[in-house]
Each structure stands twice: as structure tokens, then as C-alpha cells.
Enzyme design. Structure first.
Site, PDB file in Angstrom:
ATOM      1  N   ASP A  20      -3.464  -0.963  45.601  1.00 40.32           N
ATOM      2  CA  ASP A  20      -4.073   0.354  45.437  1.00 40.32           C
ATOM      3  C   ASP A  20      -5.579   0.261  45.614  1.00 40.32           C
ATOM      4  O   ASP A  20      -6.117  -0.814  45.853  1.00 40.32           O
ATOM      5  CB  ASP A  20      -3.711   0.953  44.071  1.00 40.32           C
ATOM      6  CG  ASP A  20      -4.079   0.051  42.904  1.00 40.32           C
ATOM      7  OD1 ASP A  20      -3.210  -0.173  42.046  1.00 40.32           O
ATOM      8  OD2 ASP A  20      -5.226  -0.437  42.871  1.00 40.32           O
ATOM      9  N   LYS A  31      -3.260   4.352  44.330  1.00 51.01           N
ATOM     10  CA  LYS A  31      -3.365   4.893  42.971  1.00 51.01           C
ATOM     11  C   LYS A  31      -4.815   4.873  42.491  1.00 51.01           C
ATOM     12  O   LYS A  31      -5.451   3.854  42.395  1.00 51.01           O
ATOM     13  CB  LYS A  31      -2.503   4.085  41.993  1.00 51.01           C
ATOM     14  CG  LYS A  31      -1.036   4.441  42.087  1.00 51.01           C
ATOM     15  CD  LYS A  31      -0.234   3.799  40.990  1.00 51.01           C
ATOM     16  CE  LYS A  31      -0.598   4.315  39.621  1.00 51.01           C
ATOM     17  NZ  LYS A  31      -0.355   5.751  39.457  1.00 51.01           N
ATOM     18  N   MET A  63     -12.756   4.315  32.944  1.00 46.26           N
ATOM     19  CA  MET A  63     -12.351   5.481  33.746  1.00 46.26           C
ATOM     20  C   MET A  63     -12.707   6.800  33.056  1.00 46.26           C
ATOM     21  O   MET A  63     -11.924   7.753  33.083  1.00 46.26           O
ATOM     22  CB  MET A  63     -10.840   5.434  34.022  1.00 46.26           C
ATOM     23  CG  MET A  63     -10.376   4.138  34.637  1.00 46.26           C
ATOM     24  SD  MET A  63      -8.573   3.974  34.679  1.00 46.26           S
ATOM     25  CE  MET A  63      -8.203   3.744  32.923  1.00 46.26           C
TER      26      MET A  63
END
Length: 501
Positions: A37, A59, A174
Site C-alpha cells: 500500500d 490503503k 494519522m
């Protein structure tokens, strides 16, 4: 019934490809398929074998090109084909990487698996930015939480209040989009507005940036600096420390774009990064082989009539000897032949096959090779020159002035390689140097789209491995700023080092 393969859940580390574990890299180099990803370093994809199937599942938070359930099914399907599969995940598979869900799916399907831990960005990105996640007297613990909220409206997790009251270093992964919510939540739950805080963008990567402040002003500082995702939020006393590396490197701060075949570019990348440079792969070149074509088959058949074989690249050496075996011969067929090589790198490649170069010029240029060879041959000699279709014809021109016979045979071609998703970006804006290792590389760069980058060549220095490469560059209206004195990876690195200093 075909036996199932194995799935390896490999942590790629925080971004810097050198921070993958040795075990993870070994699994990657020997797998049949890699499912990756956008959080994994694209440079790691260069480590897989040529016939490895590469599957991009894309992803990333807010932009899932493949749902997790689909990825789970894909891993099971690949393993049921008997393949060795690497699921390459950014950081560590079990640190917000949903590795547990993939393990459950594999278990349910009866697929054997192995988890190979990776270095998490929660620790490595901080260290890269000079922030120790713990420090005696300041932080005796650290705590990591996802920066995602529980809803689109921005609801903090129900245990956020307990998390906020913890001592030590608090790390949010994140969470840049929820920075305001996180900061205000921490202050609401009792953290002082003067608590040191930092936000790290692209930790451990060449584009790493860090903004420091306190909980009360970090939002404004981030907004002013234009920090973007992926980014990590840190709150705690250690965020005020700066233990950034002080080791001196010759190319520290130098940004270099490179082109070349995977083999050459890999060696150059390793050399430049070891010197402290930041490397960007602009364009990969792939080799199209003609070693078993009619013309080379004829040359192999006539080897007994040749007295010299001249190699102008390491690629030519590799292709010649692999083709020799594939066409039904062995090394005894060239036992009587003398070898000439254009430079030390080519001579070293020749030695790998058990043959020493009988002649290598002091200056690693085709002209020097030709001039030196002319003094060693006579009309009784017959020379074979197996090489690239785009190779310099200067060797031929000089040999034509002798009485010796020679055959120039196209052994391979070098063309631009179609990049994998997200793997390469030919933009040279922001770079200090761009390197070219062959005339083929120059031609491929401009033919593939580099023509659009010509205006940026005014702000970057162009480095060529030799005069022939520099001449190819001139045909596109640009003179080389630097030409390596030694025709090798080290020669290019030394030219950049001398100029950068």
C-alpha cells in the site's frame, strides 16, 4: 491437490527503506507476490525479483482503493495458488496496521502465515526529528493512540480523557486532520497549554519537516508552515528537546535525482545515501536482451575465430555469458580469447565469470579503450564487440583505421521501464543534481517526458558518467555541469561530493 503457500505480514518500517528489518527484506526478496500500500516505501519494491507479482491495494486513510475485506480475500487467493506472499505494510503490521484482521482471515482459511515486525513511526519518526520518546527525568513512559476520530463529525474516543491524563509522552498517529480536536481535548482534560508539542511530517523520509511549539500555539504554527499528511503529533516534555543527528556527511542536505538500470541505480543509491545524500529515482531503465537472437547465435558459433572480445559495459558482460550458456556452450568456448573492458567496473564484472581483463584503459572512456586496443592488435586479429544498440560508434570508427577485422553485434537494448503505481516521479524541481549513467539513459529520459522538465535544468546541475553520455545530453540542448573522472558509481559520487563541498 496443490499445497497452500505462506503469507508474510511484513512491517516496512516508518518510511526510510533502510529501516526495514533484515528478516523483512529477506522475505521480500524471495516472495512470489507482494501486496503493498501507499504507506510502504516505494524503493523497497526494487528489492523483489523480476518475476514477482506486484499488487497495489492503495490503503491510506480517506482513500481506500481496496476494502480491507477485499485485501483479506486477495491474500487467501494468492496463497491458495501456492505462492509465497508478502503483505508489505507501513510501520509495524500490528500498530494500527489492521494486521490482526488479516491474520484472522488467514487463520479461518487455513493459510499459514508469519508476522515480521517492523519499526514503528511512533518511535522512529520522533528519533529522526531529534525527539527521544523517553528521557530520564522528563518522560518515564510513552503512549500511542490513533489520531482518527470515531465519526465524521469528529468524536474523540470515549477513553480519550484517561489517555490525556497519562504522564509521559503522548503520540498520535494519522491525526493531522484532527489536530485541533486533539489539542483542545488534551487541554480540556487538564494538560497545560504550555506543554511542549511537535508535529512531524514524513518522518525519516527526505521530505521530513518538523514544527515545534506548545499545545496553545502548535495549531497556528502548523498552519503557517503548511505541514501536510502523513504527520505525527507529539505532546510531552520531550517535544522540547532537539537531539538531531550531528554526524557530518559529505552530501548532507544534497538532493540528487538518478536514472539507470535497477542494478546500477541501486548501487548508486546506496553509495549516495551512505554519503548523506537524499536520492530520488527519476527513471528506471530495463534491459531488452538479444543474447539468443540469430545474430548472437551466429557470433557464439564463430567464437573459435575471434582473438579479442571487447566489452563496453558490465551489462554486456552479464548478457554475453548468460547467452553463451543458454545457446549451448560453456566457458571453454572463450578459453583462447583475450578480453578488453572499458573500465574497472566492467573488468570486475568480467572477473566474476573467472576471466581477467587483458586490457583496461586508465581513463574509462570508449575512445581510450579504442586507442589502447589499436596498439595491441594487428591484421591477424578478429574482434567481437557485443554491446548495446545505443552504444557509441567511436570504437568502430577507430578500429576501422586498423587492419584488424571486427564484428559489432547488438547484444541488448536499454529502454525506459514502465513504473509501478506511485513508484517514480520524473519531476526534477527542488533537486540539486541529476545523474545520467549512459547515453541510453539520456535518450530514454527525454523520450519518456523529461522534455517537459528542460526549464528546470537551469536550476539543477547535471552529472554524466562520461563523455559519450555528455555528448548525448548536448543533443538535447544541455551541457553537462559535471563529468565523472572515473567511469563508475564511485566516480559519479566523487564528482558530486567535490562539487557539493
Amino acid at each position: 491437490m496443490k499445497e497452500n503457500g505462506v503469507v508474510y505480514l511484513v512491517g516496512a518500517g516508518p518510511g526510510d527503506p533502510e529501516l526495514i528489518t533484515e528478516k523483512g527484506l529477506s522475505r521480500l526478496k524471495h516472495c512470489d507476490a507482494v501486496v503493498y500500500d501507499s504507506l510502504a516505501s516505494d524503493l523497497l519494491l526494487r528489492e523483489v525479483s523480476a518475476d514477482c507479482e506486484k499488487i497495489y491495494v492503495g490503503k491510506r486513510a480517506g482513500s481506500h482503493s481496496m476494502k480491507q475485506e477485499e485485501i483479506n480475500r486477495l491474500l487467501v487467493e494468492l496463497a491458495k495458488k501456492g505462492l509465497s506472499v508478502v503483505r508489505l505494510k507501513g510501520g509495524d503490521p500490528f500498530v494500527f496496521g489492521r494486521g490482526g484482521e488479516e491474520v484472522l482471515a488467514l487463520n479461518k482459511a487455513g493459510i499459514p502465515y508469519e508476522v515480521v515486525s517492523g519499526v514503528t513511526s511512533a518511535v522512529a519518526a520522533l528519533a529522526s526529528a531529534g525527539i527521544p520518546i523517553t528521557h530520564r527525568g522528563l518522560s518515564r513512559s510513552f503512549h500511542v493512540m490513533t489520531g482518527h476520530t470515531l465519526s465524521e463529525e469528529g468524536t474523540l474516543p470515549p477513553d480519550f480523557d484517561a489517555f490525556a491524563k497519562l504522564s509521559g509522552t503522548l503520540v498520535f498517529l494519522m491525526g493531522l486532520g484532527n489536530l485541533s480536536l486533539i489539542v483542545n481535548g488534551l487541554i480540556k482534560e487538564g494538560k497545560s497549554g504550555g506543554t511542549p508539542a511537535a508535529v512531524i511530517e514524513s518522518g525519516t523520509l527526505p521530505g521530513q519537516r518538523i514544527v515545534r511549539g506548545t499545545l496553545s500555539d502548535i495549531e497556528e504554527r502548523v498552519r503557517e508552515s503548511g505541514i501536510k499528511s502523513p504527520a505525527i503529533i507529539v505532546a510531552g516534555e520531550v517535544a522540547a528537546l532537539d537531539f538531531s543527528s550531528t554526524a557530518k556527511a559529505p552530501l548532507k542536505g544534497c538532493r540528487i535525482g538518478i536514472t539507470g538500470t535497477p542494478s546500477f541505480a541501486g548501487k548508486l543509491h546506496k553509495e549516495l545515501t551512505s554519503l548523506g545524500g537524499t536520492v530520488k529515482h527519476l527513471l528506471s531503465l530495463s534491459l531488452v536482451s538479444y543474447k539468443t537472437g540469430d545474430r548472437m547465435k551466429e557470433a557464439y558459433k564463430e567464437l573459435s575465430g575471434y582473438t579479442w572480445i571487447t566489452f563496453t559495459s558490465a551489462n554486456a558482460v552479464r548478457e554475453f555469458f548468460s547467452g553463451l550458456v543458454e545457446c549451448g556452450y560453456d566457458y571453454r568456448a572463450v578459453g583462447h580469447v583475450k578480453f578488453a573492458s572499458v573500465g574497472n567496473g566492467t573488468a570486475k564484472e568480467l572477473l566474476k565469470y573467472g576471466f581477467r581483463s587483458d586490457y583496461t584503459p586508465e581513463n574509462y572512456q570508449v575512445r581510450d579503450l579504442a586507442e589502447g586496443l589499436r596498439k595491441l592488435i594487428s591484421g591477424k586479429d578478429r574482434i567481437l564487440i557485443p554491446r548495446s544498440s545505443r552504444g557509441s560508434r567511436e570504437l568502430n570508427q577507430i578500429l576501422q583505421e586498423t587492419e584488424a577485422a571486427f564484428d559489432d553485434v547488438v547484444l541488448y537494448d536499454v529502454v525506459s521501464q514502465t513504473p509501478d503505481a506511485g513508484k517514480e516521479d520524473m519531476a526534477i524541481e527542488g533537486l540539486d543534481y541529476v545523474t545520467f549513467a549512459s547515453a541510453s539513459g539520456v535518450e530514454a529520459f527525454f523520450e519518456t517526458g523529461g522534455q517537459q522538465e528542460k526549464e528546470w535544468f537551469n536550476n539543477v546541475k547535471v552529472v554524466c558518467i562520461g563523455d559519450i553520455t555528455a555528448e548525448a545530453l548536448e543533443r538535447y540542448g544541455r551541457n553537462a555541469d559535471l563529468v565523472a573522472e572515473v567511469y563508475s558509481v564511485s566516480g559519479i559520487a566523487q564528482a558530486i561530493c567535490s562539487d557539493w563541498e
